[in-house]
Design a protein around this motif. Structure first.
Motif, PDB file in Angstrom:
ATOM      1  N   THR A   1       3.509   0.834   5.928  1.00 30.08           N
ATOM      2  CA  THR A   1       2.749   0.361   4.782  1.00 30.08           C
ATOM      3  C   THR A   1       2.153  -0.984   5.156  1.00 30.08           C
ATOM      4  O   THR A   1       2.454  -1.535   6.220  1.00 30.08           O
ATOM      5  CB  THR A   1       3.613   0.244   3.501  1.00 30.08           C
ATOM      6  OG1 THR A   1       2.743  -0.003   2.379  1.00 30.08           O
ATOM      7  CG2 THR A   1       4.635  -0.871   3.602  1.00 30.08           C
TER       8      THR A   1
ATOM      9  N   LYS B   1      13.778   6.364  -2.161  1.00 33.70           N
ATOM     10  CA  LYS B   1      13.374   7.446  -3.067  1.00 33.70           C
ATOM     11  C   LYS B   1      12.877   8.660  -2.301  1.00 33.70           C
ATOM     12  O   LYS B   1      13.066   9.790  -2.723  1.00 33.70           O
ATOM     13  CB  LYS B   1      12.295   6.960  -4.036  1.00 33.70           C
ATOM     14  CG  LYS B   1      12.816   6.003  -5.085  1.00 33.70           C
ATOM     15  CD  LYS B   1      11.703   5.521  -5.986  1.00 33.70           C
ATOM     16  CE  LYS B   1      12.233   4.506  -6.981  1.00 33.70           C
ATOM     17  NZ  LYS B   1      11.168   3.918  -7.795  1.00 33.70           N
ATOM     18  N   GLU B   2      12.223   8.403  -1.155  1.00 33.50           N
ATOM     19  CA  GLU B   2      11.686   9.500  -0.327  1.00 33.50           C
ATOM     20  C   GLU B   2      12.787  10.185   0.479  1.00 33.50           C
ATOM     21  O   GLU B   2      12.600  11.299   0.957  1.00 33.50           O
ATOM     22  CB  GLU B   2      10.599   8.975   0.622  1.00 33.50           C
ATOM     23  CG  GLU B   2       9.352   8.487  -0.081  1.00 33.50           C
ATOM     24  CD  GLU B   2       8.546   9.599  -0.699  1.00 33.50           C
ATOM     25  OE1 GLU B   2       8.513  10.721  -0.147  1.00 33.50           O
ATOM     26  OE2 GLU B   2       7.930   9.343  -1.757  1.00 33.50           O
TER      27      GLU B   2
ATOM     28  N   TYR C   1       1.284  -4.916   3.490  1.00 33.35           N
ATOM     29  CA  TYR C   1       1.460  -5.907   2.435  1.00 33.35           C
ATOM     30  C   TYR C   1       0.315  -6.900   2.564  1.00 33.35           C
ATOM     31  O   TYR C   1       0.016  -7.375   3.667  1.00 33.35           O
ATOM     32  CB  TYR C   1       2.806  -6.623   2.598  1.00 33.35           C
ATOM     33  CG  TYR C   1       2.875  -7.955   1.889  1.00 33.35           C
ATOM     34  CD1 TYR C   1       2.905  -8.031   0.498  1.00 33.35           C
ATOM     35  CD2 TYR C   1       2.887  -9.143   2.608  1.00 33.35           C
ATOM     36  CE1 TYR C   1       2.958  -9.258  -0.148  1.00 33.35           C
ATOM     37  CE2 TYR C   1       2.949 -10.369   1.968  1.00 33.35           C
ATOM     38  CZ  TYR C   1       2.970 -10.426   0.590  1.00 33.35           C
ATOM     39  OH  TYR C   1       3.012 -11.638  -0.046  1.00 33.35           O
TER      40      TYR C   1
ATOM     41  N   ASP D   1       0.836  -1.196   0.000  1.00 32.09           N
ATOM     42  CA  ASP D   1       0.000   0.000   0.000  1.00 32.09           C
ATOM     43  C   ASP D   1       0.871   1.247   0.000  1.00 32.09           C
ATOM     44  O   ASP D   1       2.062   1.179   0.335  1.00 32.09           O
ATOM     45  CB  ASP D   1      -0.884   0.017   1.253  1.00 32.09           C
ATOM     46  CG  ASP D   1      -1.947  -1.073   1.249  1.00 32.09           C
ATOM     47  OD1 ASP D   1      -2.118  -1.761   0.225  1.00 32.09           O
ATOM     48  OD2 ASP D   1      -2.618  -1.230   2.294  1.00 32.09           O
ATOM     49  N   PRO D   2       0.291   2.411  -0.305  1.00 36.27           N
ATOM     50  CA  PRO D   2       1.049   3.657  -0.165  1.00 36.27           C
ATOM     51  C   PRO D   2       1.528   3.837   1.277  1.00 36.27           C
ATOM     52  O   PRO D   2       0.878   3.372   2.220  1.00 36.27           O
ATOM     53  CB  PRO D   2       0.022   4.731  -0.533  1.00 36.27           C
ATOM     54  CG  PRO D   2      -0.966   4.020  -1.401  1.00 36.27           C
ATOM     55  CD  PRO D   2      -1.046   2.617  -0.857  1.00 36.27           C
ATOM     56  N   ILE D   3       2.664   4.524   1.433  1.00 35.79           N
ATOM     57  CA  ILE D   3       3.222   4.720   2.766  1.00 35.79           C
ATOM     58  C   ILE D   3       2.489   5.829   3.508  1.00 35.79           C
ATOM     59  O   ILE D   3       1.872   6.702   2.896  1.00 35.79           O
ATOM     60  CB  ILE D   3       4.738   5.021   2.726  1.00 35.79           C
ATOM     61  CG1 ILE D   3       5.018   6.353   2.026  1.00 35.79           C
ATOM     62  CG2 ILE D   3       5.502   3.882   2.083  1.00 35.79           C
ATOM     63  CD1 ILE D   3       6.464   6.827   2.161  1.00 35.79           C
TER      64      ILE D   3
ATOM     65  N   GLU E   1      12.789   0.384  -1.174  1.00 31.02           N
ATOM     66  CA  GLU E   1      12.995   1.154  -2.407  1.00 31.02           C
ATOM     67  C   GLU E   1      12.216   2.470  -2.353  1.00 31.02           C
ATOM     68  O   GLU E   1      12.749   3.536  -2.667  1.00 31.02           O
ATOM     69  CB  GLU E   1      12.545   0.320  -3.609  1.00 31.02           C
ATOM     70  CG  GLU E   1      12.843   0.961  -4.947  1.00 31.02           C
ATOM     71  CD  GLU E   1      12.452   0.055  -6.100  1.00 31.02           C
ATOM     72  OE1 GLU E   1      11.828   0.560  -7.051  1.00 31.02           O
ATOM     73  OE2 GLU E   1      12.766  -1.154  -6.041  1.00 31.02           O
ATOM     74  N   VAL E   2      10.968   2.399  -1.910  1.00 26.93           N
ATOM     75  CA  VAL E   2      10.151   3.613  -1.769  1.00 26.93           C
ATOM     76  C   VAL E   2      10.785   4.548  -0.748  1.00 26.93           C
ATOM     77  O   VAL E   2      10.896   5.762  -0.987  1.00 26.93           O
ATOM     78  CB  VAL E   2       8.698   3.258  -1.360  1.00 26.93           C
ATOM     79  CG1 VAL E   2       7.919   4.496  -0.955  1.00 26.93           C
ATOM     80  CG2 VAL E   2       7.986   2.518  -2.488  1.00 26.93           C
ATOM     81  N   LEU E   3      11.223   4.010   0.381  1.00 29.22           N
ATOM     82  CA  LEU E   3      11.826   4.846   1.423  1.00 29.22           C
ATOM     83  C   LEU E   3      13.112   5.495   0.924  1.00 29.22           C
ATOM     84  O   LEU E   3      13.388   6.652   1.242  1.00 29.22           O
ATOM     85  CB  LEU E   3      12.087   4.019   2.683  1.00 29.22           C
ATOM     86  CG  LEU E   3      10.840   3.490   3.386  1.00 29.22           C
ATOM     87  CD1 LEU E   3      11.225   2.640   4.586  1.00 29.22           C
ATOM     88  CD2 LEU E   3       9.909   4.603   3.788  1.00 29.22           C
TER      89      LEU E   3
ATOM     90  N   GLN F   1      10.404  -3.733  -1.771  1.00 25.34           N
ATOM     91  CA  GLN F   1       9.649  -2.629  -2.373  1.00 25.34           C
ATOM     92  C   GLN F   1       9.563  -1.448  -1.407  1.00 25.34           C
ATOM     93  O   GLN F   1       9.738  -0.297  -1.802  1.00 25.34           O
ATOM     94  CB  GLN F   1       8.231  -3.073  -2.719  1.00 25.34           C
ATOM     95  CG  GLN F   1       8.103  -3.873  -3.963  1.00 25.34           C
ATOM     96  CD  GLN F   1       6.634  -4.103  -4.265  1.00 25.34           C
ATOM     97  OE1 GLN F   1       5.922  -4.697  -3.460  1.00 25.34           O
ATOM     98  NE2 GLN F   1       6.191  -3.625  -5.402  1.00 25.34           N
ATOM     99  N   PHE F   2       9.266  -1.750  -0.147  1.00 24.37           N
ATOM    100  CA  PHE F   2       9.143  -0.714   0.873  1.00 24.37           C
ATOM    101  C   PHE F   2      10.461   0.053   1.002  1.00 24.37           C
ATOM    102  O   PHE F   2      10.480   1.291   1.009  1.00 24.37           O
ATOM    103  CB  PHE F   2       8.735  -1.377   2.190  1.00 24.37           C
ATOM    104  CG  PHE F   2       8.334  -0.449   3.301  1.00 24.37           C
ATOM    105  CD1 PHE F   2       7.803   0.813   3.069  1.00 24.37           C
ATOM    106  CD2 PHE F   2       8.453  -0.856   4.622  1.00 24.37           C
ATOM    107  CE1 PHE F   2       7.416   1.647   4.125  1.00 24.37           C
ATOM    108  CE2 PHE F   2       8.076  -0.049   5.680  1.00 24.37           C
ATOM    109  CZ  PHE F   2       7.559   1.212   5.425  1.00 24.37           C
TER     110      PHE F   2
END
Length: 154
Positions: free
Chosen positions: A96, A118-119, A98, A3-5, A114-116, A111-112
């Motif tokens: 998030t 980028k943020e 899963y 899900d979105p963070i 990777e998102v973190l 995935q989480f």
């Protein structure tokens, strides 16, 4: 897959826990029995479970996991066997969810992370997952729901 963070503030949650420092490949062998053990002791003492079972990871190297398996409790647990009093800490966390079988958790964490990355969020180092929906309330592994939490550094 995840899900979105969101960023949330957690409250400290007393827990009955068992801590492990084990080779990475042993995690699947110890998790299930440890979860049953903390649930059993919390239930026998009449103090839990007061929420979903969790695993709180302190150090995860390529070869070794240092973590606790625990269950929230409504009062301090009396130490028994491998079980002792612990807690999930109060912290500002990035969170998030899963949804899917436990075998997909490694990919979900990837995935989480990777998102973190980028943020550019400043992470504190430890992390935990809470098993919100799983074998305790559904027979469909595709419906398992796991909450992933990474504390932010101050």
């Amino acid at each position: 897959m995840i899900d979105p963070i969101s960023i949330v503030q957690t409250e400290a949650q007393p827990a009955a826990v068992i801590r492990f420092t084990i080779p990475r490949e042993q995690i699947q062998e110890v998790m299930g029995p440890a979860m049953q053990e903390v649930i059993g002791i919390a239930s026998a003492q009449g103090i839990g479970p007061a929420g979903p079972v969790f695993s709180h990871h302190f150090i995860m190297s390529p070869d070794t996991f240092d973590f606790e398996v625990g269950v929230p409790v409504s009062a301090p647990v009396q130490p028994e066997g491998r079980v002792y009093a612990g807690e999930l800490p109060a912290a500002k966390v990035v969170r998030t969810f899963y949804t899917g079988p436990y075998e997909g958790l490694g990919q979900a964490w990837g995935q989480f992370m990777e998102v973190l990355g980028k943020e550019g969020l400043p992470l504190a180092g430890s992390f935990w997952e809470r098993y919100v929906d799983g074998p305790h309330n559904t027979q469909d592994p595709a419906a398992y729901r796991t909450e992933l939490n990474c504390p932010l550094s101050a």
